[in-house]
Scaffold this active site. Sequence first.
Site, mmCIF file in Angstrom:
data_model
loop_
_atom_site.group_PDB
_atom_site.id
_atom_site.type_symbol
_atom_site.label_atom_id
_atom_site.label_comp_id
_atom_site.label_asym_id
_atom_site.label_seq_id
_atom_site.Cartn_x
_atom_site.Cartn_y
_atom_site.Cartn_z
ATOM 1 N N ASP A 157 0.580 -1.301 -0.044
ATOM 2 C CA ASP A 157 0.014 0.338 -0.161
ATOM 3 C C ASP A 157 0.706 0.967 -0.289
ATOM 4 O O ASP A 157 1.515 1.206 0.756
ATOM 5 C CB ASP A 157 -0.722 -0.367 1.271
ATOM 6 C CG ASP A 157 -1.678 1.322 0.999
ATOM 7 O OD1 ASP A 157 -1.946 1.698 0.069
ATOM 8 O OD2 ASP A 157 -2.711 1.336 1.970
ATOM 9 N N HIS B 127 3.072 2.696 -8.680
ATOM 10 C CA HIS B 127 2.416 1.463 -9.244
ATOM 11 C C HIS B 127 4.210 1.085 -9.980
ATOM 12 O O HIS B 127 4.584 -0.285 -10.036
ATOM 13 C CB HIS B 127 1.491 1.333 -10.210
ATOM 14 C CG HIS B 127 0.244 1.785 -9.445
ATOM 15 N ND1 HIS B 127 0.264 1.493 -7.716
ATOM 16 C CD2 HIS B 127 -0.766 1.997 -9.403
ATOM 17 C CE1 HIS B 127 -1.356 2.224 -7.701
ATOM 18 N NE2 HIS B 127 -2.542 2.505 -9.057
ATOM 19 N N LEU C 37 10.127 -21.419 -4.060
ATOM 20 C CA LEU C 37 9.580 -20.304 -3.834
ATOM 21 C C LEU C 37 8.131 -20.296 -3.965
ATOM 22 O O LEU C 37 8.887 -19.563 -6.197
ATOM 23 C CB LEU C 37 10.372 -19.621 -3.248
ATOM 24 C CG LEU C 37 9.149 -17.534 -2.844
ATOM 25 C CD1 LEU C 37 8.581 -16.732 -1.618
ATOM 26 C CD2 LEU C 37 9.935 -16.863 -3.252
#
Length: 246
Positions: free
Chosen positions: A21, A38, A132
């Site tokens: 955020d 972004h 991962l």
Amino acid sequence: MDYREKIDPKKLPRHIAIIMDGNGRWAKQQGFLRVKGHEKGTKSVRDVTEAAAELGIENLTLYAFSTENWNRPKLEVKTLMKLLVSSLRKEITTLQKNDIKLNAIGDLNSLPQNVKHELEEVIEKTKQNKRLVVSLALSYGSRQELTNAAKEIGLKVKKGELTPESIDESVINQHLYTRNFPDVDLLIRTSGEQRISNFLLWQIAYAELYFTNTLWPDYRKEDLFEAIYNYQNRERRFGKTSEQLS
Ligand code: FPP
């Protein structure tokens, strides 16, 4: 402080989830348009993925786009989708080289066709990777996920494949997007907001919550190391007493 040094490799969280955020605020502070935030945020995604892989974290789930985010201005939604496609294209080689598997959770059918296609391609190409798992939450909402699960379970009961009595926590778990993943151990939210925003409500039942004021585009490896170090110094009791644990 060098947090990386202080992390105990034997007490790593198995599943870290992050609410990324503050992209918009970061951009505003710098005098840019929101979309620039972004764009910068993709570098942070890269950094935390690398950090998680280096440490040996098994699962990293990133809240990239919520069901509510569809209500943002059209241009912003379009830019986010474009960024997603370009990042996937750009990072596929790195994912392969580092043995990282890509996964996605959410209502993927509501994504634009080209985004869905690109995503499926990277998921397919990386499906054998083991080090991962990075899950992108896209068009994701936890209530929607739980509602779907209830619907699917209801249908199975109707068809006689399940009895109401056999519905337990593991049955519900098996009907979530995260069915093959361990519960979240550590949930991080950046930018100073202290709320969950409809993210993994079921899966964070016993997670440690960690909030930082750092805005997502400024988030770097060291910040993740700090959060993990902080996590390792908490006592997770799962309802028991301290004495029972020791
Ligand atoms: C929150 O900041 C961020 C998002 C809604 C999107 C996160 C997207 C990225 C980091 C880029 C693309 C992702 C990938 C996986 C390549 P905000 O816009 O809510 O910021 P604000 O609260 O300051 O307005």
